[in-house]
Design a protein around this motif. Structure first.
Motif, mmCIF file in Angstrom:
data_model
loop_
_atom_site.group_PDB
_atom_site.id
_atom_site.type_symbol
_atom_site.label_atom_id
_atom_site.label_comp_id
_atom_site.label_asym_id
_atom_site.label_seq_id
_atom_site.Cartn_x
_atom_site.Cartn_y
_atom_site.Cartn_z
ATOM 1 N N ALA A 114 -23.123 -33.597 6.492
ATOM 2 C CA ALA A 114 -21.685 -33.852 6.420
ATOM 3 C C ALA A 114 -20.863 -32.575 6.432
ATOM 4 O O ALA A 114 -19.646 -32.614 6.635
ATOM 5 N N LEU A 115 -21.509 -31.434 6.203
ATOM 6 C CA LEU A 115 -20.782 -30.164 6.217
ATOM 7 C C LEU A 115 -20.270 -29.806 7.599
ATOM 8 O O LEU A 115 -19.337 -29.035 7.744
ATOM 9 N N GLY A 116 -20.901 -30.332 8.638
ATOM 10 C CA GLY A 116 -20.527 -29.996 10.005
ATOM 11 C C GLY A 116 -21.484 -28.990 10.615
ATOM 12 O O GLY A 116 -22.302 -28.381 9.921
ATOM 13 N N LEU A 117 -21.387 -28.828 11.921
ATOM 14 C CA LEU A 117 -22.267 -27.925 12.647
ATOM 15 C C LEU A 117 -21.451 -26.978 13.516
ATOM 16 O O LEU A 117 -20.366 -27.332 13.983
ATOM 17 N N GLY A 118 -21.987 -25.788 13.750
ATOM 18 C CA GLY A 118 -21.382 -24.841 14.693
ATOM 19 C C GLY A 118 -19.936 -24.527 14.356
ATOM 20 O O GLY A 118 -19.568 -24.269 13.207
ATOM 21 N N TYR A 119 -19.087 -24.603 15.386
ATOM 22 C CA TYR A 119 -17.685 -24.225 15.214
ATOM 23 C C TYR A 119 -16.980 -25.145 14.222
ATOM 24 O O TYR A 119 -16.103 -24.702 13.466
ATOM 25 N N ALA A 120 -17.345 -26.446 14.219
ATOM 26 C CA ALA A 120 -16.709 -27.378 13.291
ATOM 27 C C ALA A 120 -16.970 -26.957 11.844
ATOM 28 O O ALA A 120 -16.084 -27.058 10.984
ATOM 29 N N PHE A 121 -18.172 -26.467 11.556
ATOM 30 C CA PHE A 121 -18.489 -26.010 10.208
ATOM 31 C C PHE A 121 -17.612 -24.830 9.819
ATOM 32 O O PHE A 121 -17.009 -24.803 8.737
ATOM 33 N N TRP A 122 -17.513 -23.835 10.708
ATOM 34 C CA TRP A 122 -16.760 -22.623 10.377
ATOM 35 C C TRP A 122 -15.275 -22.911 10.258
ATOM 36 O O TRP A 122 -14.586 -22.343 9.414
ATOM 37 N N ARG A 123 -14.794 -23.811 11.098
ATOM 38 C CA ARG A 123 -13.365 -24.126 11.022
ATOM 39 C C ARG A 123 -13.030 -24.814 9.698
ATOM 40 O O ARG A 123 -11.955 -24.589 9.133
ATOM 41 N N ARG A 124 -13.960 -25.634 9.186
ATOM 42 C CA ARG A 124 -13.712 -26.355 7.941
ATOM 43 C C ARG A 124 -13.920 -25.466 6.716
ATOM 44 O O ARG A 124 -13.190 -25.565 5.733
ATOM 45 N N TRP A 125 -14.899 -24.577 6.776
ATOM 46 C CA TRP A 125 -15.325 -23.864 5.580
ATOM 47 C C TRP A 125 -14.956 -22.381 5.559
ATOM 48 O O TRP A 125 -15.340 -21.663 4.638
ATOM 49 N N GLU A 126 -14.205 -21.904 6.537
ATOM 50 C CA GLU A 126 -13.908 -20.467 6.604
ATOM 51 C C GLU A 126 -13.185 -19.978 5.352
ATOM 52 O O GLU A 126 -13.537 -18.939 4.772
ATOM 53 N N THR A 127 -12.158 -20.712 4.911
ATOM 54 C CA THR A 127 -11.402 -20.282 3.734
ATOM 55 C C THR A 127 -12.284 -20.278 2.485
ATOM 56 O O THR A 127 -12.207 -19.366 1.649
ATOM 57 N N ILE B 73 -23.081 -25.914 -0.237
ATOM 58 C CA ILE B 73 -23.098 -25.497 1.171
ATOM 59 C C ILE B 73 -24.520 -25.132 1.591
ATOM 60 O O ILE B 73 -24.959 -25.443 2.709
ATOM 61 N N GLU B 74 -25.254 -24.464 0.713
ATOM 62 C CA GLU B 74 -26.630 -24.079 1.026
ATOM 63 C C GLU B 74 -27.562 -25.276 1.175
ATOM 64 O O GLU B 74 -28.635 -25.156 1.770
ATOM 65 N N SER B 75 -27.148 -26.433 0.637
ATOM 66 C CA SER B 75 -28.016 -27.607 0.710
ATOM 67 C C SER B 75 -28.237 -28.097 2.131
ATOM 68 O O SER B 75 -29.185 -28.834 2.396
#
Length: 557
Positions: A142-155, A136-138
């Motif tokens: 492909a990890l996503g940006l903004g809200y899309a990132f948090w929605r995918r990676w919150e858990t 994730i730190e990289s």
């Protein structure tokens, strides 16, 4: 039949630790039997070669079950050995599925090339949090940006916050967006436990009590210089800190804040008045009051200026503050009157005995009764904010007089009725005085009589008397029984014979019946229900009949 016998033989072999039979089952042609034998791989010291034989000509379902077995059994050496062949033979998806079972070294080496094929990031994060956080730190797009990132990676970030809180804090601080504030409470708590000071920028606006407590415990442990560095010249941060510190430390910190500030506005201390020691608060209030009076002209927003001045005056010594506020309570400006009365009650309740609070209320009620609704409503709101301890049996006459006038007034607004319900609800929740409880129930009776039975629909009845809170009150008594004041109030309301009283009484009886054991609805309550069943009002009689029928059904034939 043959398959059942084979499964039974395999099970018996596991019990007897008959490894040749188990190994034969693991490499046999019967795939269902192979899967059943995976339990031995998880629980017994089956050799790596025998366990790896499961993959020979195995179905996708069996291979996936085998990878999960390796994970559950923590057979990392075997998983590391199989990783290259699994990747070569079945591709990226299955190699990624095997990663959680592998060692941390293999997972860290292989994850960058297999990240696109990972099916369960939560499983991988629980087993190898370092590798997942490094990915994730990289900053891979492909990890996503903004809200899309948090929605995918919150858990996943929730898991990482609990396992690697310091690194997770450092990562979250690099993010421009603050969607991470929506992490679950356990993640927030883990971050603050690991670094109460460093995590504060991430969790401050979340306002969870536990994270606040942990943070301010760390702040309290700092010396004065450390607290001043933390405050960094912001008076509102100083206000938050002072509220969590012992009173003896507060004045010294305020002096240090003043000495460190290059220039302060004349009203800088206004946010601090409620957390300063009384003498210092009075001194600062007097200083600001003198400055404020010199800045305002009577023709320029005078009512607003007077409201500010009254707030400052409420922090003066008690006698002086009460004199100023009492005079302002009779002002010709309604805004000033409302503010003065609220501040007067607040100050008297904070510093004077309950008898003095009642005396002030009785003096004010005489004027409030002749006021229009917004002023009456604000007075009721101020009463609702008084400490519960100041109310007593001797308050009943003045409260009854006030509520009767308020409810019968032609301009009684919804906000005023809400303030009255809150006051009655707090009384029912916290007071045991029979007179006050009877007054609170009568408030609802009068409201129903004036504004209709819709008042009882769509909201927790009586605010402080919900089914859950009543159940707690019953359980706290030995033997368990409803509070005595409820029976007296229900009987009085039922005996009135009017629709409003009957509707409120049947609500009380229904709550008691739903909250208490069958035996708790004793003969006295049944007498009240019987009275209600005989009501001339159909709605009251029908609801009372429903209560009696439910209780008879619970008691059985």
């Amino acid at each position: 039949m043959i398959q059942a016998e084979r499964r039974e033989a395999s099970h018996q072999a596991m019990i007897d630790r008959d490894f040749p039979v188990i190994e034969e089952a693991l490499r046999g042609d019967d795939l269902a039997l192979r899967r059943a034998a995976l339990r031995a791989v998880r629980t017994l010291p089956v050799s790596d070669d025998a366990a790896a034989a499961v993959l020979t000509d195995a179905s996708l379902e069996l291979r996936r079950a085998f990878y999960r077995t390796l994970l559950d059994a923590r057979r990392t050496a075997l998983a590391d050995r199989l990783q290259p062949s699994v990747h070569r033979q079945w591709g990226d998806g299955e190699a990624a599925a095997l990663l959680p079972a592998c060692s941390a070294r293999v997972a860290a080496d292989q994850l960058p090339g297999l990240a696109h094929a990972v099916g369960s990031w939560t499983t991988l994060a629980r087993r190898h949090p370092e590798a997942v956080l490094a990915h994730i730190e990289s900053g891979d797009p492909a990890l996503g940006l903004g809200y899309a990132f948090w929605r995918r990676w919150e858990t996943v970030l929730t898991i990482l916050a609990e396992s690697l809180p310091e690194r997770t804090i450092a990562f979250l601080e690099t993010q421009d967006t603050r969607y991470g504030l929506h992490l679950p409470a356990r993640a927030m708590t883990a971050l603050v436990k690991a670094d109460p000071m460093g995590a504060w920028t991430l969790v401050a606006s979340d306002e969870r009590p536990r994270t606040n407590r942990l943070h301010y415990q760390a702040v309290e442990a700092l010396d004065d210089a450390g607290i001043m560095a933390y405050v960094d010249g912001d008076v509102y941060t100083l206000w938050a800190v002072l509220g969590h510190l012992p009173t003896a430390r507060r004045e010294g910190l305020v002096d240090a804040f003043v000495a460190a500030a290059p220039e302060l506005q004349p009203m800088w201390a206004e946010p601090l008045l409620d957390v300063l020691p009384p003498a210092r608060a009075a001194a600062e209030a007097r200083r600001m009051l003198e400055w404020h009076r010199s800045q305002w002209h009577p023709v320029r927003g005078r009512s607003q200026a007077e409201t500010v001045e009254l707030t400052l005056a409420s922090y003066l010594p008690v006698a002086e503050a009460v004199a100023v506020l009492t005079e302002a309570a009779g002002s010709s400006t309604s805004t000033v009157r409302r503010s003065a009365r609220s501040l007067l009650l607040e100050r008297v309740a904070r510093t004077a005995p309950a008898a003095e609070v009642l005396r002030q209320v009785e003096a004010l009620v005489t004027r409030v009764l002749n006021e229009p609704d917004p002023v009456r409503g604000s007075f009721l709101e101020a009463l609702g904010k008084l400490p519960v301890a100041v109310f007593g049996e001797d308050w009943v006459p003045v409260l009854a007089r006030l509520t009767t006038v308020v409810i019968e007034a032609h301009d009684c607004s919804e906000s005023t009725r809400r303030s009255l319900r809150i006051l009655a609800g707090r009384t029912l929740r916290h007071q045991t005085s029979p007179g006050l409880q009877a007054w609170a129930f009568d408030v609802y009776r009068q409201l129903v009589a004036r504004f209709g039975a819709d008042l009882l629909a769509g909201r927790p009845f009586l605010a402080g008397l919900s089914e859950n809170s009543l159940r707690e009150q019953i359980a706290d008594r030995q033997p368990p029984r409803p509070p005595a004041g409820l029976l007296a109030a229900a009987r009085t309301l039922a005996d009135r014979g009017d629709l409003a009283g009957g509707l409120v009484a049947v609500q009380i009886a229904g709550l008691v019946a739903a909250s208490a054991a069958s035996a708790a609805l004793d003969a006295s309550w049944l007498e009240v229900v019987t009275t209600l069943r005989g009501s001339a009002h159909g709605e009251v009689a029908e609801n009372a009949g429903d209560i009696r029928s439910r209780k008879q059904g619970e008691e059985g034939p």
